[in-house]
Scaffold this active site. Structure first.
Site, PDB file in Angstrom:
ATOM      1  N   LYS A 143      26.689  44.537   7.939  1.00 60.48           N
ATOM      2  CA  LYS A 143      27.740  43.709   8.535  1.00 60.48           C
ATOM      3  C   LYS A 143      29.128  44.273   8.215  1.00 60.48           C
ATOM      4  O   LYS A 143      29.969  44.403   9.099  1.00 60.48           O
ATOM      5  CB  LYS A 143      27.598  42.267   8.000  1.00 60.48           C
ATOM      6  CG  LYS A 143      28.591  41.283   8.567  1.00 60.48           C
ATOM      7  CD  LYS A 143      28.056  39.866   8.484  1.00 60.48           C
ATOM      8  CE  LYS A 143      28.120  39.276   7.094  1.00 60.48           C
ATOM      9  NZ  LYS A 143      29.493  38.989   6.632  1.00 60.48           N
ATOM     10  N   SER A 144      29.357  44.617   6.964  1.00 64.46           N
ATOM     11  CA  SER A 144      30.679  45.137   6.579  1.00 64.46           C
ATOM     12  C   SER A 144      31.011  46.404   7.351  1.00 64.46           C
ATOM     13  O   SER A 144      32.136  46.599   7.831  1.00 64.46           O
ATOM     14  CB  SER A 144      30.697  45.468   5.084  1.00 64.46           C
ATOM     15  OG  SER A 144      30.587  44.302   4.326  1.00 64.46           O
TER      16      SER A 144
ATOM     17  N   GLY B 118      34.828  35.450   7.678  1.00 65.13           N
ATOM     18  CA  GLY B 118      35.953  35.724   6.784  1.00 65.13           C
ATOM     19  C   GLY B 118      36.371  37.185   6.863  1.00 65.13           C
ATOM     20  O   GLY B 118      37.564  37.511   6.791  1.00 65.13           O
TER      21      GLY B 118
ATOM     22  N   LYS C 139      33.149  31.110  -0.721  1.00 69.39           N
ATOM     23  CA  LYS C 139      32.454  31.852   0.346  1.00 69.39           C
ATOM     24  C   LYS C 139      32.228  30.900   1.530  1.00 69.39           C
ATOM     25  O   LYS C 139      32.896  29.890   1.643  1.00 69.39           O
ATOM     26  CB  LYS C 139      31.145  32.431  -0.199  1.00 69.39           C
ATOM     27  CG  LYS C 139      31.366  33.506  -1.261  1.00 69.39           C
ATOM     28  CD  LYS C 139      32.005  34.737  -0.668  1.00 69.39           C
ATOM     29  CE  LYS C 139      32.260  35.816  -1.697  1.00 69.39           C
ATOM     30  NZ  LYS C 139      33.049  36.924  -1.156  1.00 69.39           N
TER      31      LYS C 139
ATOM     32  N   ARG D 127      23.678  32.401   4.307  1.00 66.09           N
ATOM     33  CA  ARG D 127      22.938  32.896   3.139  1.00 66.09           C
ATOM     34  C   ARG D 127      22.259  31.766   2.366  1.00 66.09           C
ATOM     35  O   ARG D 127      21.230  31.983   1.734  1.00 66.09           O
ATOM     36  CB  ARG D 127      23.855  33.717   2.242  1.00 66.09           C
ATOM     37  CG  ARG D 127      24.409  34.943   2.965  1.00 66.09           C
ATOM     38  CD  ARG D 127      24.904  36.011   2.016  1.00 66.09           C
ATOM     39  NE  ARG D 127      25.860  36.888   2.680  1.00 66.09           N
ATOM     40  CZ  ARG D 127      25.532  37.896   3.496  1.00 66.09           C
ATOM     41  NH1 ARG D 127      24.274  38.150   3.750  1.00 66.09           N
ATOM     42  NH2 ARG D 127      26.472  38.646   4.051  1.00 66.09           N
TER      43      ARG D 127
ATOM     44  N   ASP E 288      27.267  38.881  -2.429  1.00 61.73           N
ATOM     45  CA  ASP E 288      26.616  38.061  -1.399  1.00 61.73           C
ATOM     46  C   ASP E 288      25.140  37.783  -1.711  1.00 61.73           C
ATOM     47  O   ASP E 288      24.483  37.047  -0.970  1.00 61.73           O
ATOM     48  CB  ASP E 288      26.718  38.753  -0.033  1.00 61.73           C
ATOM     49  CG  ASP E 288      28.157  38.794   0.475  1.00 61.73           C
ATOM     50  OD1 ASP E 288      28.965  37.926   0.061  1.00 61.73           O
ATOM     51  OD2 ASP E 288      28.485  39.691   1.267  1.00 61.73           O
TER      52      ASP E 288
ATOM     53  N   GLN F 158      37.824  42.435   0.908  1.00 62.01           N
ATOM     54  CA  GLN F 158      38.525  41.965   2.111  1.00 62.01           C
ATOM     55  C   GLN F 158      40.031  42.051   1.906  1.00 62.01           C
ATOM     56  O   GLN F 158      40.763  42.478   2.807  1.00 62.01           O
ATOM     57  CB  GLN F 158      38.106  40.531   2.433  1.00 62.01           C
ATOM     58  CG  GLN F 158      36.659  40.438   2.887  1.00 62.01           C
ATOM     59  CD  GLN F 158      36.220  39.030   3.215  1.00 62.01           C
ATOM     60  OE1 GLN F 158      36.971  38.076   3.012  1.00 62.01           O
ATOM     61  NE2 GLN F 158      35.007  38.894   3.708  1.00 62.01           N
TER      62      GLN F 158
ATOM     63  N   ARG G  25      38.414  28.063   4.172  1.00 68.31           N
ATOM     64  CA  ARG G  25      38.465  29.181   3.209  1.00 68.31           C
ATOM     65  C   ARG G  25      39.893  29.661   2.964  1.00 68.31           C
ATOM     66  O   ARG G  25      40.729  29.642   3.854  1.00 68.31           O
ATOM     67  CB  ARG G  25      37.572  30.325   3.711  1.00 68.31           C
ATOM     68  CG  ARG G  25      36.121  29.878   3.800  1.00 68.31           C
ATOM     69  CD  ARG G  25      35.202  30.984   4.206  1.00 68.31           C
ATOM     70  NE  ARG G  25      35.139  32.025   3.187  1.00 68.31           N
ATOM     71  CZ  ARG G  25      34.481  33.174   3.341  1.00 68.31           C
ATOM     72  NH1 ARG G  25      33.856  33.411   4.477  1.00 68.31           N
ATOM     73  NH2 ARG G  25      34.467  34.060   2.383  1.00 68.31           N
TER      74      ARG G  25
HETATM   75  C1  S3P Z   1      33.100  41.802   2.560  1.00 65.68           C
HETATM   76  C2  S3P Z   1      33.551  41.555   1.299  1.00 65.68           C
HETATM   77  C3  S3P Z   1      33.079  40.434   0.456  1.00 65.68           C
HETATM   78  C4  S3P Z   1      31.786  39.833   0.979  1.00 65.68           C
HETATM   79  C5  S3P Z   1      31.806  39.658   2.460  1.00 65.68           C
HETATM   80  C6  S3P Z   1      32.024  40.982   3.169  1.00 65.68           C
HETATM   81  C7  S3P Z   1      33.655  42.942   3.314  1.00 65.68           C
HETATM   82  O1  S3P Z   1      34.058  39.417   0.427  1.00 65.68           O
HETATM   83  O2  S3P Z   1      31.530  38.607   0.341  1.00 65.68           O
HETATM   84  O3  S3P Z   1      30.583  39.099   2.914  1.00 65.68           O
HETATM   85  O4  S3P Z   1      33.069  43.340   4.339  1.00 65.68           O
HETATM   86  O5  S3P Z   1      34.698  43.462   2.907  1.00 65.68           O
HETATM   87  P1  S3P Z   1      35.277  39.462  -0.648  1.00 65.68           P
HETATM   88  O6  S3P Z   1      35.966  40.717  -0.413  1.00 65.68           O
HETATM   89  O7  S3P Z   1      36.143  38.288  -0.332  1.00 65.68           O
HETATM   90  O8  S3P Z   1      34.608  39.351  -1.979  1.00 65.68           O
END
Ligand code: S3P
Length: 474
Positions: A57-58, A130, A382, A433, A355, A205, A158
């Site tokens: 996903k990221s 997010g 989250k 999740r 996660d 993020q 959030r």
């Molecule tokens: C992500 C970073 C994480 C993770 C999210 C995806 C990303 O969040 O929990 O599901 O793709 O950069 P945080 O950076 O807020 O910890």
């Protein structure tokens, strides 16, 4: 029939669009996902054979965003076609990119070029995501345009101040809802100014938001990262031809980009998502007789904490055929049912498995002895408050859980099945999740685990139910 839900500016859901309170000008109503009926997950035999989880996903979000910043065509193979990533695709289209899925499943992106993003005519609907929200806020903060971000009930609760703070220092202006949340209006900086920003929370993020703002900002923008977080932004920006400087200063990582950067089109291959694989790892460890191979799992060290923790608990997980896919380390994972033991989880590993805690808590509930986790305050912000949600969900299916301010303490069953929840549905709180973790708990329970809503699973893992059925029904 799909029920139309409307989220107004105060985050209040009303089922009838015509009766919704008027939204402030420029803010559009958000349709919430239709809820699925209650579903009970039960033991269905050992998990065996071979499966492939969908793309990371990221990495998928970043591939769509960065390709949109190039002049020319990029192709993305293995893109996750989950709701969160589709929200990013829709937003990038609103910002001017042409994004299409070709007949062979490869996604073609014709970008508009950095600095060439268009002002969106409508609010950007980020759904549950997010990552889409915070990374796009970063990207747009250094473009002289105005945009409104809206999201579902979970996303609208959030915290966004964590990105508003550094992006305001760069010159962007924000009008968030009370409490610093969505719906939110952003006015990009003109001209943006570079900053050096030390992350107050370990968040990829926030790191990525600042670096993406830096791409269109003359001068050098740096992020100081006291604790390493997932580094997909750094890796992929380099693949798109951006010079990303990474230095180590007094034990901290300093990541810098210099604008205005030039991104060149790139073909991206997205590896399988280790966060999705984690549900099948725990399911196979928990269900007697299981012997499963999960192919093509991304094993970037900033993401692979769950594998070392499950091994420390006694989990038999082997890495087969290690290789590199799209600049990321990848392997096939063979996982066999194992007697797990409770451990104290090192809080330093948290960012590399942030996660995966919901499903780790399920493993802990079935282990021999006590598992203690700490340093997990971030789990409270989250898609749901994951400490409270998992404590309530696991307790309701018979696990012994103590909720602490920064973690859970779980006394396991020594391998015996959990009681389950035949009569009352576990609340998943719009959190994919929580839904999948409790589905895994259902496989290792007497009565099965009923969950209130499976629809959120499509956020990150649209093929979850199908793969579960296939791997346990053989
Ligand atoms: C992500 C970073 C994480 C993770 C999210 C995806 C990303 O969040 O929990 O599901 O793709 O950069 P945080 O950076 O807020 O910890």
């Amino acid at each position: 029939m799909r029920e139309t839900m409307v989220l107004d500016a105060a985050g209040i859901k009303t089922p009838d669009a015509s009766k919704a309170r008027r939204l402030p000008e420029g803010w559009s109503a958000v349709k919430d996902r239709a809820r699925m009926p209650h579903y009970t997950f039960t033991y269905n035999g050992p998990l065996t054979g071979t499966l492939r989880v969908p793309g990371d996903k990221s990495i998928s979000h970043r591939a769509l965003m960065f390709a949109s910043l190039c002049v020319g065509t990029s192709r993305i193979t293995g893109l996750l076609e989950g709701e969160d990533v589709l929200a990013t695709a829709a937003a990038m289209r609103q910002l001017g990119a042409r994004i299409e899925r070709e007949s062979d499943g490869v996604w073609r992106v014709d970008g508009v070029g950095l600095g060439g993003l268009l002002e969106p005519a409508q609010a950007l609907d980020m759904g549950n995501s997010g990552t889409s929200t915070r990374l796009l806020m970063g990207l747009l903060a250094s473009h002289g345009l105005t945009a409104t971000f809206v999201g579902d009930a979970s996303l609208s609760g959030r915290p966004m101040k964590r990105v508003i703070a550094p992006l305001s220092q760069m010159g962007a202006a924000f009008e968030p809802s009370r409490g610093g949340t969505l719906p939110l209006m952003l006015r990009g900086a003109q001209p943006p100014v570079p900053i050096t920003y030390r992350l107050p929370v370990a968040s990829a993020q926030v790191k990525s938001a600042v670096l993406l703002a830096g791409l269109n900002t003359p001068g050098t923008t740096s992020v100081i990262e006291p604790v390493p977080t997932r580094d997909h932004t750094e890796r992929m920006l380099s693949a798109f031809g951006v010079e990303v400087e990474i230095a180590e200063e007094a034990g901290e990582r300093v990541i810098s980009v210099t604008g205005e950067a030039d991104l060149s089109p790139c073909d991206v291959v997205v590896p399988g998502d280790p966060s999705s694989a984690a549900f099948f790892l725990v399911a196979a460890l928990a269900v007697p007789g299981s012997d499963l191979v999960i192919e093509n799992v991304g094993l970037n060290p900033t993401r692979a904490g769950i594998i070392s923790v499950l091994r420390e608990m006694g989990g038999a997980i082997e890495e087969l055929n290690p290789r590199e896919v799209g600049g990321e380390p990848v392997a096939d994972l063979r996982v066999r049912h194992s007697a797990l033991k409770g451990i104290d989880v090192d809080p330093a590993l948290a960012p590399s498995m942030i996660d995966e805690f919901p499903v780790l808590f399920v493993a802990a509930a079935l282990a021999d002895g006590t598992t203690r986790t700490s340093g997990l305050e971030e789990l409270r912000v989250k898609e749901s408050d994951r400490l409270a949600a998992m404590a309530a969900a696991l307790t309701s299916v018979g696990a012994r859980v103590v909720e602490l301010p920064d973690g859970l303490e779980i006394e396991g069953t020594s391998g015996d099945p959990l009681r389950g929840s035949a009569n009352a549905a576990v609340e998943t709180q719009l959190d994919h999740r929580i839904a999948m973790a409790m589905a895994v708990a259902g496989l290792a329970s007497h009565d099965g685990v009923q969950i209130d809503d499976t629809a959120p699973i499509a956020t990150s893992f649209p093929t979850f139910m199908e793969l579960l059925q296939e791997s346990s029904g053989r």
